[in-house]
Design an enzyme around this catalytic site. Structure first.
Site, PDB file in Angstrom:
ATOM      1  N   SER A 251       0.953  -1.178  -0.102  1.00 31.25           N
ATOM      2  CA  SER A 251      -0.069   0.069   0.102  1.00 31.25           C
ATOM      3  C   SER A 251       0.698   1.239  -0.012  1.00 31.25           C
ATOM      4  CB  SER A 251      -1.099  -0.165   1.140  1.00 31.25           C
ATOM      5  OG  SER A 251      -1.965  -0.992   1.221  1.00 31.25           O
ATOM      6  N   GLU A 323       2.818   5.927   2.746  1.00 29.05           N
ATOM      7  CA  GLU A 323       3.462   4.945   3.784  1.00 29.05           C
ATOM      8  C   GLU A 323       4.564   4.344   3.136  1.00 29.05           C
ATOM      9  OE1 GLU A 323       0.410   1.834   4.774  1.00 29.05           O
ATOM     10  OE2 GLU A 323       1.777   0.218   4.934  1.00 29.05           O
TER      11      GLU A 323
HETATM   12  C1  LIG Z   1       2.977  -7.338  -1.843  1.00 36.16           C
HETATM   13  C2  LIG Z   1       3.165  -6.560  -0.468  1.00 36.16           C
HETATM   14  C3  LIG Z   1       2.030  -6.274   0.430  1.00 36.16           C
HETATM   15  C4  LIG Z   1       2.224  -5.689   1.628  1.00 36.16           C
HETATM   16  N1  LIG Z   1       1.303  -5.846   2.759  1.00 36.16           N
HETATM   17  C5  LIG Z   1       1.262  -5.132   3.759  1.00 36.16           C
HETATM   18  C6  LIG Z   1       0.256  -5.099   4.848  1.00 36.16           C
HETATM   19  O1  LIG Z   1      -0.727  -5.958   4.549  1.00 36.16           O
HETATM   20  N2  LIG Z   1       0.509  -4.685   5.903  1.00 36.16           N
HETATM   21  C7  LIG Z   1       1.693  -3.622   6.105  1.00 36.16           C
HETATM   22  O2  LIG Z   1       1.718  -2.916   6.953  1.00 36.16           O
HETATM   23  N3  LIG Z   1       2.683  -3.411   5.189  1.00 36.16           N
HETATM   24  C8  LIG Z   1       2.502  -4.271   4.053  1.00 36.16           C
HETATM   25  N4  LIG Z   1       3.554  -4.144   2.833  1.00 36.16           N
HETATM   26  C9  LIG Z   1       4.843  -3.244   3.183  1.00 36.16           C
HETATM   27  C10 LIG Z   1       5.964  -3.949   3.930  1.00 36.16           C
HETATM   28  O3  LIG Z   1       5.968  -5.170   3.430  1.00 36.16           O
HETATM   29  C11 LIG Z   1       5.931  -3.599   5.449  1.00 36.16           C
HETATM   30  O4  LIG Z   1       5.770  -2.524   5.782  1.00 36.16           O
HETATM   31  C12 LIG Z   1       7.130  -4.664   5.989  1.00 36.16           C
HETATM   32  O5  LIG Z   1       6.769  -4.765   7.390  1.00 36.16           O
HETATM   33  C13 LIG Z   1       8.578  -3.667   5.801  1.00 36.16           C
HETATM   34  O6  LIG Z   1       9.387  -4.508   6.416  1.00 36.16           O
HETATM   35  P1  LIG Z   1      10.777  -4.524   5.606  1.00 36.16           P
HETATM   36  O7  LIG Z   1      11.775  -5.297   6.414  1.00 36.16           O
HETATM   37  O8  LIG Z   1      10.820  -4.765   4.004  1.00 36.16           O
HETATM   38  O9  LIG Z   1      11.364  -3.014   5.931  1.00 36.16           O
HETATM   39  P2  LIG Z   1      12.132  -2.198   4.836  1.00 36.16           P
HETATM   40  O10 LIG Z   1      11.279  -1.735   3.536  1.00 36.16           O
HETATM   41  O11 LIG Z   1      13.517  -2.535   4.477  1.00 36.16           O
HETATM   42  O12 LIG Z   1      12.273  -0.752   5.718  1.00 36.16           O
HETATM   43  C14 LIG Z   1      11.321   0.137   5.869  1.00 36.16           C
HETATM   44  C15 LIG Z   1      11.760   0.962   7.148  1.00 36.16           C
HETATM   45  O13 LIG Z   1      11.942   0.576   8.064  1.00 36.16           O
HETATM   46  C16 LIG Z   1      13.179   0.773   8.588  1.00 36.16           C
HETATM   47  N5  LIG Z   1      14.115  -0.556   9.162  1.00 36.16           N
HETATM   48  C17 LIG Z   1      13.833  -1.884   8.558  1.00 36.16           C
HETATM   49  N6  LIG Z   1      14.793  -2.574   9.483  1.00 36.16           N
HETATM   50  C18 LIG Z   1      14.986  -1.760  10.707  1.00 36.16           C
HETATM   51  C19 LIG Z   1      15.636  -2.252  11.893  1.00 36.16           C
HETATM   52  N7  LIG Z   1      16.098  -3.356  12.178  1.00 36.16           N
HETATM   53  N8  LIG Z   1      15.942  -1.109  12.873  1.00 36.16           N
HETATM   54  C20 LIG Z   1      15.526   0.198  12.426  1.00 36.16           C
HETATM   55  N9  LIG Z   1      14.899   0.736  11.283  1.00 36.16           N
HETATM   56  C21 LIG Z   1      14.651  -0.522  10.411  1.00 36.16           C
HETATM   57  C22 LIG Z   1      14.207   1.207   7.295  1.00 36.16           C
HETATM   58  O14 LIG Z   1      15.113   1.993   7.821  1.00 36.16           O
HETATM   59  C23 LIG Z   1      12.752   1.827   6.602  1.00 36.16           C
HETATM   60  O15 LIG Z   1      12.463   3.329   7.037  1.00 36.16           O
HETATM   61  C24 LIG Z   1       3.575  -4.709   1.740  1.00 36.16           C
HETATM   62  C25 LIG Z   1       4.468  -4.694   0.722  1.00 36.16           C
HETATM   63  C26 LIG Z   1       4.288  -5.526  -0.386  1.00 36.16           C
HETATM   64  C27 LIG Z   1       5.399  -5.406  -1.463  1.00 36.16           C
END
Ligand SMILES: Cc1cc2nc3c(=O)[nH]c(=O)nc-3n(C[C@H](O)[C@H](O)[C@H](O)COP(=O)(O)OP(=O)(O)OC[C@H]3O[C@@H](n4cnc5c(N)ncnc54)[C@H](O)[C@@H]3O)c2cc1C
Length: 327
Positions: A251, A323
């Site tokens: 999203s 977001e």
């Molecule tokens: C197909 C799809 C479906 C999705 N569905 C949802 C959903 O249903 N609900 C939802 O909430 N999101 C959803 N998302 C978005 C995403 O998956 C989430 O926000 C997820 O939790 C992000 O995790 P990440 O490890 O990929 O973080 P990243 O994208 O790598 O980072 C996001 C943020 O977190 C910070 N960060 C990451 N790890 C750390 C750490 N260890 N310490 C401090 N900061 C950190 C980064 O600096 C950045 O600012 C979706 C994404 C996709 C592609």
């Protein structure tokens, strides 16, 4: 002038560094959006001490850096990132945490018989946590089945799936304060006042999440068979909604519950589904998804974000808040 070469040499040759470090690393293939140029340096430590020494060196050399988990909520830039990407992807494990080993300064907690604590390193994929729960008959995390990304990223974003926020499961967490060159490790019991819809205590400050400990319930008999079934059902629902048809970051805009309609619906009612700029498109099947249909650039995504914001503001007087995070 930043001296990346000496940084790389220092880390590579440090006896205590465990992990990988590469230069001019392509970022697109490391993100779910498949967008982005190269990172000057990409470091993925495998343990806590290696993170600590990497962060210390980054601070000492005053290098720009950015922390990345699964890069599933990020849009990497079209130009090379002239800094260090610090990735948690190699810092991954899930384990049962003995309740007797909680930090001594925590208030006593009245655990119920089937309460189980599970600790994850922050780079643990959410899928690994869900699998761990299924294998160990633990209930609570089923709604997060199919959520891309890591435990640390989910905690940072306070990810929300099927009406459940990750904060609903968290018992305590540890983090490093990287505003302090000595980088001490902190531990905190969850305080729900610091958490809200898509809000966590890690945003807008200098905290690297190291571990997250979840409070889950062990189920028995027939009930435990439901854990895998429920997890599969949630994953299937995502598949049916088209979440994984194209590269995306999920999203794009937060939902404002006070406004009464989800952001995707507002975008849909502006007739924007299917709108395309460059290689990026507002998904025809989901108003709040922007998808990479053909070699999209970050600039294409940004232009679509601005288009949606402008049209929704015009029609509903409501300002959409992103977001997804642009680097
Ligand atoms: C197909 C799809 C479906 C999705 N569905 C949802 C959903 O249903 N609900 C939802 O909430 N999101 C959803 N998302 C978005 C995403 O998956 C989430 O926000 C997820 O939790 C992000 O995790 P990440 O490890 O990929 O973080 P990243 O994208 O790598 O980072 C996001 C943020 O977190 C910070 N960060 C990451 N790890 C750390 C750490 N260890 N310490 C401090 N900061 C950190 C980064 O600096 C950045 O600012 C979706 C994404 C996709 C592609």
């Amino acid at each position: 002038m930043e001296d990346f070469s000496s940084f790389v040499e220092y880390i590579k040759n440090h006896d205590n560094f465990k992990g990988t470090i590469t230069e001019n690393e392509p970022l697109a293939q490391k993100s779910t959006f498949k967008i982005g140029a190269n990172a000057r340096v990409f470091v993925a430590p495998t343990d806590y001490y290696s993170f600590q020494l990497t962060l210390r060196r980054i601070l000492a050399q005053k290098l720009p850096f950015f922390i990345v988990g699964g890069a599933s909520n990020l849009v990497f830039p079209d130009e090379d990132f002239k800094g260090v990407i610090l990735s948690s992807r190699n810092f991954s494990d899930a384990m049962i945490f003995p309740k007797g080993d909680l930090p001594e300064d925590f208030e006593p907690y009245d655990f119920q018989k089937d309460d189980v604590l599970v600790t994850c390193f922050s780079g643990t994929p959410m899928a690994q946590l869900v699998d761990f729960c299924i294998k160990n008959d633990l209930s609570g995390a089923e709604e997060f089945a199919g959520l891309p990304g890591t435990v640390g990223g989910a905690a940072f974003m306070n990810a929300r799936c099927f009406e459940k926020s990750i904060s609903d499961l968290i018992f305590y967490y540890t983090w490093m304060d990287y505003s302090d060159p000595d980088i001490p490790l902190h531990h905190d019991r969850i305080n729900l006042q610091d958490w809200d819809y898509k809000k966590s205590p890690f945003q807008n400050n200098k905290r690297f999440v190291t571990t997250v400990t979840f409070l889950l319930k062990r189920l028995h008999g027939d009930a435990k068979m439901q854990i895998a079934k429920r997890s599969r059902r949630y994953t299937l629902e995502r598949l049916e909604k088209g979440h994984f048809k194209y590269p995306s970051a999920g999203s794009v805009f937060k939902n404002n519950h006070d406004f009464g309609a989800p952001s995707g619906k507002l975008i849909d009612e502006c007739g924007l589904k299917g709108s395309q700029i460059g290689g990026a498109q507002i998904a025809p099947f989901h108003g709040n998804f922007i998808i990479n249909v053909e070699n999209a650039r970050a600039a294409d995504v940004k232009a679509l974000v601005e288009l949606a914001q402008e049209k929704v503001k015009e029609k509903f007087g409501f300002q959409l808040e992103t977001e997804i995070i642009f680097l």
